[in-house]
Design an enzyme around this catalytic site. Structure first.
Site, short mmCIF file in Angstrom:
data_model
loop_
_atom_site.label_atom_id
_atom_site.label_comp_id
_atom_site.label_asym_id
_atom_site.label_seq_id
_atom_site.Cartn_x
_atom_site.Cartn_y
_atom_site.Cartn_z
N ASP A 66 37.89 37.91 41.17
CA ASP A 66 38.77 36.97 40.47
C ASP A 66 37.93 36.17 39.46
OD1 ASP A 66 40.56 35.10 39.60
OD2 ASP A 66 41.18 34.43 41.59
N GLU A 133 32.20 46.76 35.82
CA GLU A 133 31.22 45.68 35.95
C GLU A 133 30.17 45.65 34.84
OE1 GLU A 133 32.56 46.40 40.24
OE2 GLU A 133 32.33 47.53 38.39
#
Length: 254
Positions: A66, A133
């Site tokens: 998040d 990522e």
């Protein structure tokens, strides 16, 4: 427990755990981490449960970390949070229950880890997977040990390196998905009607034996957690995350 980020349902030896954060695209915050670990541990302690089905929403399974917590500057211990997320993966991989993931829609970053560690993965035709990522200067550090175990070194490395989105059919070819189709309820039922008769002790023995054939050890967790927490502490990485979360601007667009 009164879960705020999960919906729990039990039916005849099957525990269904639904990740339910529609307001945040089913992203993983500190509360979800604690509640999901608690729900998995509760299922583990229930002798009547034989199969755990983990699912998300119809259009999104889980989108990973998040970013709102990072952007808000919430006082989150990155190292402790990473340990807790890794402990979820470890709990699933060591559970005496058969963990079946039902995946639909978007599966990103840490969500891929939940899929990779599952015993059986059933997907519908709308699903997409991506390890995003590296776009933000991060690494899928906790995900990779389990992803490599499932699909192999080079395939996992390529997904992490290219940040390429793959479809259900591509994920099936890689081995990330075991079955996919439009009627996921039928696919799950075919598995569950047999799996629920397996002795939990036998499932546990199998998983224990499999774990001894692979390199995921306590040192692996320390390596993964130290890496991701150190990257999250980098001001440059934090700035990229905040700008994307607040303005929707990807790092290469800045």
């Amino acid at each position: 427990m009164n879960y705020q980020t999960l919906k729990i349902d039990y039916q005849s030896a099957v525990q269904r755990i639904q990740i339910y954060r529609p307001e945040a695209n089913n992203s993983i915050n500190s509360q979800l981490i604690q509640e999901l670990l608690s729900a998995l541990q509760a299922a583990e302690a229930d002798e009547t449960v034989k199969v755990v089905i983990l699912e998300g929403l119809p259009d999104v399974f889980c989108t990973g970390m998040d970013f709102q917590e990072v952007a808000d500057g919430t006082n989150i211990d990155a190292k402790a949070s990473s340990h807790d997320y890794y402990n979820i993966l470890k709990q699933m991989s060591q559970s005496s229950k058969v963990i079946v993931s039902l995946v639909r829609g978007k599966v990103q970053a840490g969500g891929v880890g939940l899929v990779a560690v599952s015993d059986i993965v059933i997907a519908d035709e709308t699903v997409t997977f991506v390890l995003s990522e590296l776009l933000f200067g991060l690494l899928p550090a906790c995900v990779l040990p389990f992803l490599i175990r499932r699909i192999g070194f080079q395939k996992a490395y390529r997904l992490a390196l290219t940040t390429q989105e793959i479809s259900a059919s591509e994920a099936y070819t890689l081995g990330l998905v075991d079955e996919y189709g439009s009627n996921t309820n039928k696919l799950i039922s075919q598995y569950v009607k047999r799996l629920k008769y397996l002795p939990s002790s036998g499932v546990k023995e199998l998983k224990n034996y499999i774990s001894q054939l692979w390199i995921i050890q306590s040192e692996t967790q320390e390596l993964a957690v130290n890496k991701i927490s150190s990257l999250l502490g980098d001001p440059t990485v934090q700035a990229k995350i905040k700008r994307f979360n607040n303005e929707g601007v990807y790092p290469w667009q800045a």
